[in-house]
Design a protein around this motif. Structure first.
Motif, short mmCIF file in Angstrom:
data_model
loop_
_atom_site.label_atom_id
_atom_site.label_comp_id
_atom_site.label_asym_id
_atom_site.label_seq_id
_atom_site.Cartn_x
_atom_site.Cartn_y
_atom_site.Cartn_z
N VAL A 1 0.82 -1.24 0.20
CA VAL A 1 0.02 0.03 -0.13
C VAL A 1 0.85 1.19 0.03
N PRO A 2 1.73 1.58 0.81
CA PRO A 2 2.32 2.81 1.13
C PRO A 2 3.04 3.44 -0.18
N GLY A 3 3.45 2.41 -0.84
CA GLY A 3 4.36 2.69 -2.20
C GLY A 3 3.40 3.45 -3.08
N ARG A 4 1.99 3.13 -2.94
CA ARG A 4 1.10 3.62 -4.24
C ARG A 4 0.22 4.67 -3.56
N LEU A 5 -0.11 4.57 -2.39
CA LEU A 5 -0.59 6.01 -1.79
C LEU A 5 -0.38 5.90 -0.30
N PRO A 6 -0.66 7.21 0.45
CA PRO A 6 -0.18 7.20 1.91
C PRO A 6 -1.56 6.32 2.56
N CYS A 7 -1.15 5.83 3.67
CA CYS A 7 -2.26 5.20 4.37
C CYS A 7 -2.03 5.15 5.81
#
Length: 410
Positions: A51-57
């Protein structure tokens, strides 16, 4: 409720922990957990990879566990590059659905993704759920096992597959308009815009929170993404016969939100009341009791039967407005008044309007039924003027009775 923030390194000083609030992410992943300690580290590892590589979470765990799951989350969260929050509830009001509602309240992002903690929902799909929602300008994105590319492979055994399919057909049959465009209303894996759902309108019961959101929140635009239901990573399924009963009660509560639907259910339940009534009448007369007092006593069995079913299937959401003994007394008076009123009505219809006895009896039954339904709603289950002080709904109770501990790392 009490709060505690735990962050690594230089923010470990108690004076600084209270101000360590994470920046809002693009997506909040809400994970309800109950004794899932063996799955936590792997779940957070896969989220970190996907997840973090594609959008903040950020990740919000809402925990009802009786084991060491909160402590495991705290330790595993230290290695995560995103904020992790643990909200532990001492009293699991509303079950898994209630936990999701609490997670929605705690979310800081525009998109909220709900998923299980057992890794049957692949974290790698989280970015795609949000992206699909943005592309379609949708308010709700459902990860579906029943569209092309999806699979229910992780369901253990033919029994669970049959139950899942049966529940899907039942819900879609009961809510054909509300669930249009949703092939998998039993899915526990979905993304929803925070602007679409208001937590206060949700009245969860059990674990099928997507159904609750689709029916009560009514998002205008819905899209779906296929997913393969995975095998459980560790532990055992929490599905039980009791959860199945709660699901049926939840369905009944959702289906009876409109007055017309409540009246239909009220009538069907009233019809079933003849069974305990007749059984009690037969038993009492067989024991030698005269049929007139036997009929009066037997009627109380039917009244009790109807009251119990109405409490759980028709007016479950309204029980908090009065004490149970108040509801029992009022319902009993109304139900027995029906007998007293019916005979004079039949005499009136026959004597004044020249109706046959059969037609007069049928009309009296319809008239007293409508009056009984209206009286039951108004005098037993509608809120008293000004409400009852100190009484809260199930969701509100969850806010006040749960012990809340927030643990964050950034």
């Amino acid at each position: 409720m009490t709060y505690e923030s735990i962050v690594p390194g230089e923010l470990s000083d108690p004076a600084l922990r209270a101000t360590a609030v994470p920046e809002p992410g693009a997506v909040t992943i809400v994970v309800p957990t109950f004794n899932e300690s063996a799955n936590i580290r792997e779940l957070l590892r896969r989220i970190t990879e996907s997840v973090p590589g594609r959008l903040p979470c950020e990740v919000v765990f809402v925990d009802d566990s009786t084991d060491d799951t909160p402590e495991v989350i705290r330790e595993a969260a230290r290695d995560c590059p995103f904020p992790v929050t643990v909200l532990h509830r001492e009293t699991p009001v509303g079950g898994l659905g209630g936990a999701v509602v609490e997670g929605i309240r705690a979310a800081t992002s525009d998109w909220i993704v709900v998923m299980d903690g057992d890794l049957q929902h692949p974290p790698s799909l989280v970015p795609e759920l949000v992206a699909a929602g943005e592309r379609a300008h949708a308010g709700l994105v459902v990860a579906s096992r029943y569209i092309k590319g999806g699979s229910r492979a992780g369901l253990a055994g033919s029994y669970r597959i049959a139950v899942s399919r049966g529940a899907t057909w039942l819900t879609k049959g009961l809510f054909p308009r509300r669930l249009r465009g949703i092939s998998d209303p039993m899915s526990g894996f979905f993304a929803i815009r925070r602007s679409v759902v208001t937590a206060d309108v949700l009245k969860p019961l059990g674990y099928k929170i997507l159904l609750e959101m689709a029916v009560r929140a009514r998002p205008r635009q819905v899209t779906e993404v296929p997913f393969v239901f995975q095998d459980r990573f560790a532990g055992e399924s929490k599905s039980t016969a009791q959860e199945g009963i709660r699901f049926l009660r939840h369905l009944a509560g959702l289906r009876t939100t409109s007055p017309v639907a409540r009246m239909v259910v009220f009538g069907l339940i009233g019809a079933t009341g003849f069974l305990p009534n007749l059984a009690a009448l037969w038993a009492l007369t067989s024991a030698g009791m005269h049929y007139l007092p036997a009929e009066i006593v037997a009627n109380q069995f039917g009244v009790a039967w109807n009251f119990l079913l109405l409490e759980h299937l028709c007016f479950r959401d309204r029980r908090q407005h009065r004490h149970w003994w108040d509801r029992v007394g009022r319902f009993g008076l109304i139900a027995n008044a029906d007998l007293v009123l019916r005979i004079p009505l039949i005499a009136l219809f026959v004597g004044e309007f020249g109706m046959t006895a059969l037609a007069a009896t049928a009309l009296a039954l319809v008239t007293t039924f409508v009056l009984r339904f209206a009286s039951t709603e108004a005098l037993v289950y509608l809120p008293r003027k000004g409400g009852r002080a100190g009484h809260t709904t199930a969701v509100e109770a969850g806010r006040h009775t749960g012990s809340r501990t927030a643990r964050r790392t950034s």
